[in-house]
Design a protein around this motif. Structure first.
Motif, short mmCIF file in Angstrom:
data_model
loop_
_atom_site.label_atom_id
_atom_site.label_comp_id
_atom_site.label_asym_id
_atom_site.label_seq_id
_atom_site.Cartn_x
_atom_site.Cartn_y
_atom_site.Cartn_z
N ILE A 68 12.35 9.32 -12.71
CA ILE A 68 11.74 8.60 -13.86
C ILE A 68 10.16 8.17 -13.55
O ILE A 68 9.88 7.70 -12.44
N ASP A 69 9.41 9.44 -14.10
CA ASP A 69 8.10 9.28 -13.61
C ASP A 69 6.97 8.06 -14.32
O ASP A 69 7.53 7.36 -15.07
N ILE A 70 5.85 8.08 -13.84
CA ILE A 70 4.82 6.94 -14.22
C ILE A 70 4.55 7.22 -15.65
O ILE A 70 4.45 6.09 -16.32
N THR A 71 4.82 8.18 -16.20
CA THR A 71 4.55 8.18 -17.86
C THR A 71 5.88 7.66 -18.45
O THR A 71 5.90 6.89 -19.37
N GLN A 72 7.04 7.99 -18.07
CA GLN A 72 8.45 7.21 -18.60
C GLN A 72 8.30 5.73 -18.31
O GLN A 72 8.80 4.85 -19.06
N LEU A 73 7.52 5.24 -17.37
CA LEU A 73 7.75 3.91 -16.80
C LEU A 73 6.91 3.11 -18.19
O LEU A 73 7.27 2.01 -18.27
N GLU A 74 6.30 3.72 -18.73
CA GLU A 74 5.49 3.07 -20.22
C GLU A 74 6.26 2.95 -21.43
O GLU A 74 6.16 2.15 -22.26
N GLN A 128 14.95 3.61 -22.93
CA GLN A 128 14.75 4.96 -22.76
C GLN A 128 14.59 5.81 -21.65
O GLN A 128 14.59 6.79 -21.59
N TRP A 129 14.77 5.15 -20.43
CA TRP A 129 14.38 5.65 -19.12
C TRP A 129 15.47 6.57 -18.76
O TRP A 129 15.07 7.62 -18.21
N ASN A 130 16.70 6.50 -19.29
CA ASN A 130 17.64 7.37 -18.66
C ASN A 130 17.84 8.53 -19.62
O ASN A 130 18.66 9.46 -19.37
N GLU A 131 17.20 8.53 -20.62
CA GLU A 131 17.38 9.78 -21.64
C GLU A 131 17.07 11.14 -21.23
O GLU A 131 17.75 11.88 -21.53
N GLY A 132 16.31 11.06 -20.18
CA GLY A 132 15.74 12.54 -19.83
C GLY A 132 16.78 12.81 -18.56
O GLY A 132 16.84 14.00 -17.95
N LEU A 133 17.54 11.83 -18.12
CA LEU A 133 18.46 12.52 -17.07
C LEU A 133 19.99 13.19 -17.70
O LEU A 133 20.30 12.56 -18.85
N ILE A 134 20.48 13.98 -16.91
CA ILE A 134 21.61 14.86 -17.44
C ILE A 134 22.82 14.61 -16.59
O ILE A 134 23.75 13.99 -16.97
N VAL A 138 21.48 10.57 -8.55
CA VAL A 138 20.33 9.90 -7.90
C VAL A 138 19.15 9.87 -8.63
O VAL A 138 18.86 11.09 -9.11
N VAL A 139 18.57 8.82 -8.65
CA VAL A 139 17.14 8.88 -9.56
C VAL A 139 16.06 8.15 -8.67
O VAL A 139 16.29 6.93 -8.51
N LEU A 140 14.91 8.71 -8.64
CA LEU A 140 13.81 8.03 -7.88
C LEU A 140 12.98 7.83 -8.95
O LEU A 140 12.87 8.36 -10.06
N VAL A 141 12.40 6.59 -8.68
CA VAL A 141 11.44 5.78 -9.68
C VAL A 141 10.05 5.81 -9.05
O VAL A 141 9.97 5.28 -8.11
N ASP A 142 9.07 6.33 -9.88
CA ASP A 142 7.87 6.09 -9.55
C ASP A 142 7.58 4.74 -9.36
O ASP A 142 7.99 4.06 -10.16
N THR A 143 6.47 4.15 -8.65
CA THR A 143 5.99 2.83 -8.55
C THR A 143 4.50 2.85 -8.12
O THR A 143 4.24 3.32 -6.96
N MET A 144 3.67 2.70 -8.96
CA MET A 144 2.37 2.67 -8.37
C MET A 144 1.53 1.10 -8.68
O MET A 144 0.86 0.92 -7.83
N TYR A 145 2.10 0.39 -9.65
CA TYR A 145 1.31 -0.84 -9.88
C TYR A 145 2.38 -1.97 -9.89
O TYR A 145 3.33 -2.00 -10.23
N GLY A 172 0.88 -1.29 0.15
CA GLY A 172 -0.01 0.12 -0.15
C GLY A 172 0.83 1.30 0.06
O GLY A 172 0.41 2.31 0.56
N ARG A 173 1.84 1.30 -0.57
CA ARG A 173 2.94 2.44 -0.82
C ARG A 173 3.00 2.75 -2.39
O ARG A 173 3.43 1.86 -3.13
N TYR A 174 2.47 4.06 -2.59
CA TYR A 174 2.58 4.32 -4.02
C TYR A 174 3.22 5.47 -4.29
O TYR A 174 2.94 6.48 -3.76
N CYS A 175 4.28 5.60 -5.24
CA CYS A 175 4.99 7.05 -5.60
C CYS A 175 4.49 7.34 -7.14
O CYS A 175 4.57 6.44 -7.95
N LEU A 176 3.95 8.61 -6.99
CA LEU A 176 3.42 9.06 -8.25
C LEU A 176 4.01 10.45 -8.49
O LEU A 176 3.71 11.24 -7.49
N PHE A 177 4.66 10.91 -9.65
CA PHE A 177 5.32 12.13 -9.96
C PHE A 177 6.13 12.58 -8.60
O PHE A 177 6.26 13.61 -8.42
#
Length: 429
Positions: free
Chosen positions: A187-193, A198-204, A208-215, A130-135
């Motif tokens: 890496i937000d929930i839209t990038q997880l799709e 491609q996940w690292n492409e937006g990182l400069i 450290v990178v936080l990863v959203d986790t919803m499902y 029951g722990r959800y990370c969103l944006f």
């Protein structure tokens, strides 16, 4: 440590209850996993020749950054020497910490120093708990393994009022950013799709990178991404047991591990001892349920324990007598708030009482409630290591204890965090 053993993962937990949470999810995935009190020696590992995962149940959640560094640098070095492909610093699923106590940022800094990774992943959620990370923002259900409502972390009825590290920020980038100077990306929930490549492409220049986790369905891709981040050295990561769930699910898909789907039912204990240093309203409701359902109750004077460094051996004798009468007994620190009281002294007192009761009775099962105090209680009980034997409520498995103390060795133990379980939790045993 012996590098000849094929260690898939080594994790260091910031307290004992959270460490058994990680132990559960990687064991469910099919790993032979053992959780030790301290980083294991080569001699200890020889007792488990087919081990896949090493866990260490630390106590850093209640320590200052300076104390943490003194412990974590050598611990991380030892876990790195195991040859494990992945090393995980396991934190509470609600990221309990502050710049002064249990600093996750300090753990990240220590991990960066030892492992020298280009990028340190922080896995933000754990859907099974029951722990959800969103944006970047963390949401938590009230009561793990219950049907409680879900709240943004800084509005959570329990976590926003935590006696030591109250949650005042739900954005984990900002929360952890108060504890380290390292730049934190997302890496937000839209990038997880998108495809993992491609996940690292937006990182400069993020370190450290936080990863959203919803499902639950996102975990396999997260595990795949983590598995591919470092080809020639160990990857250091941070997060709750979402790390074990992600890697375990991915290793199941790759057939590296075979998930365990059937467990021997442990049944109910003839007598049961519960010790609790938890201040959580979830645990308070569970204690009330226990009192209404024929548990014998003994309340410790927490202030006296801390101020006078006092452990009443008479209580231990009384607990042993009740257990010999096949009673279910709960020993706790009362309804009074225990802010700023020593977790070490409270946990040690509770553990000492539990050990005395075990030594003087035939009790075979003990429940230890409270994250901040659990590590000290386990040490006072002379527990050296534990192995999961059955699931009960997600995040709090039933375990078998290993100890050089013959009366403690083989004891069935359950470590419950403050947020775990419905009101009738103690009735499960």
């Amino acid at each position: 440590m012996n590098k000849k053993q094929n260690i898939l993962l080594a994790f260091y937990g910031d307290d004992f209850t959270g460490s058994t949470d990680a132990l559960e999810f990687i064991t469910r995935a099919g790993a032979k996993a053992v959780l030790f009190i301290e980083p294991p020696t080569a001699e200890q590992l020889q007792q488990f020749p087919d081990i896949d995962v090493i866990g260490v149940a630390g106590k850093t959640r209640s320590l200052s950054p300076a104390q943490m560094k003194e412990i974590l640098i050598p611990a991380f070095e030892q876990l790195k020497a195991s040859g494990a492909k992945q090393v995980h610093y396991k934190v509470c699923s609600t990221f309990d910490s502050s710049p002064a106590v249990g600093s996750i940022g300090k753990a990240i800094d220590c991990g960066a120093e030892v492992f020298q990774n280009k990028l340190i992943p922080v896995i933000g959620g754990m859907p099974a708990l029951g722990r959800y990370c969103l944006f970047g923002n963390l949401f938590a259900r009230m009561g793990i393994g219950s049907s409680g409502k879900i709240y943004r972390l800084d509005r959570h009825p329990s976590m926003s009022k935590h006696p030591v590290t109250p949650a005042d920020e739900s954005d984990l980038r900002l929360h952890i950013g108060k504890q380290t100077t390292k730049k934190i990306g997302l890496i937000d929930i839209t990038q997880l799709e998108q495809p993992v490549e491609q996940w690292n492409e937006g990182l400069i220049d993020e370190e450290v990178v936080l990863v959203d986790t919803m499902y639950e369905s996102q975990l396999i891709k997260i595990g795949e991404w983590m598995d591919g981040l470092e080809e020639d050295k160990t990857l250091f990561s941070v997060g709750g047991s979402g790390v074990e769930a992600a890697l375990g699910n991915y290793w199941n898909e790759k057939k590296i591990l075979k998930p365990v789907t059937e467990w021997k039912q442990p049944g109910k204990a003839e007598s049961l001892l519960v010790i609790s240093g938890s201040c959580s309203p979830v645990t308070a409701s569970q204690i009330e349920w226990a009192k209404e359902n024929d548990f014998a109750e003994l309340v410790l004077d927490a202030m006296r324990i801390v101020n006078e460094d006092a452990v009443d051996t008479v209580i231990g004798d009384h607990v042993a007598t009740l257990l010999q009468q096949k009673k279910k007994v709960i020993v706790h620190t009362g309804a009074k708030k225990t802010e700023n009281l020593s977790s070490e002294k409270l946990g040690t007192a509770l553990g000492s009482i539990a050990k005395q009761a075990v030594m003087k009775s035939n009790v075979k099962r003990v429940v230890i409630a409270g994250g901040d105090t659990s590590s000290y209680a386990a040490r006072a009980m002379e527990i050296d290591a534990v192995e999961m034997i059955a699931p009960l409520v997600s995040g709090a498995p039933l375990c078998k204890a290993y100890s050089t103390n013959e009366k403690v060795n083989g004891l069935e133990v359950n470590f419950k965090g403050g947020q775990v379980g419905a009101d009738d939790y103690f009735g499960l045993f």
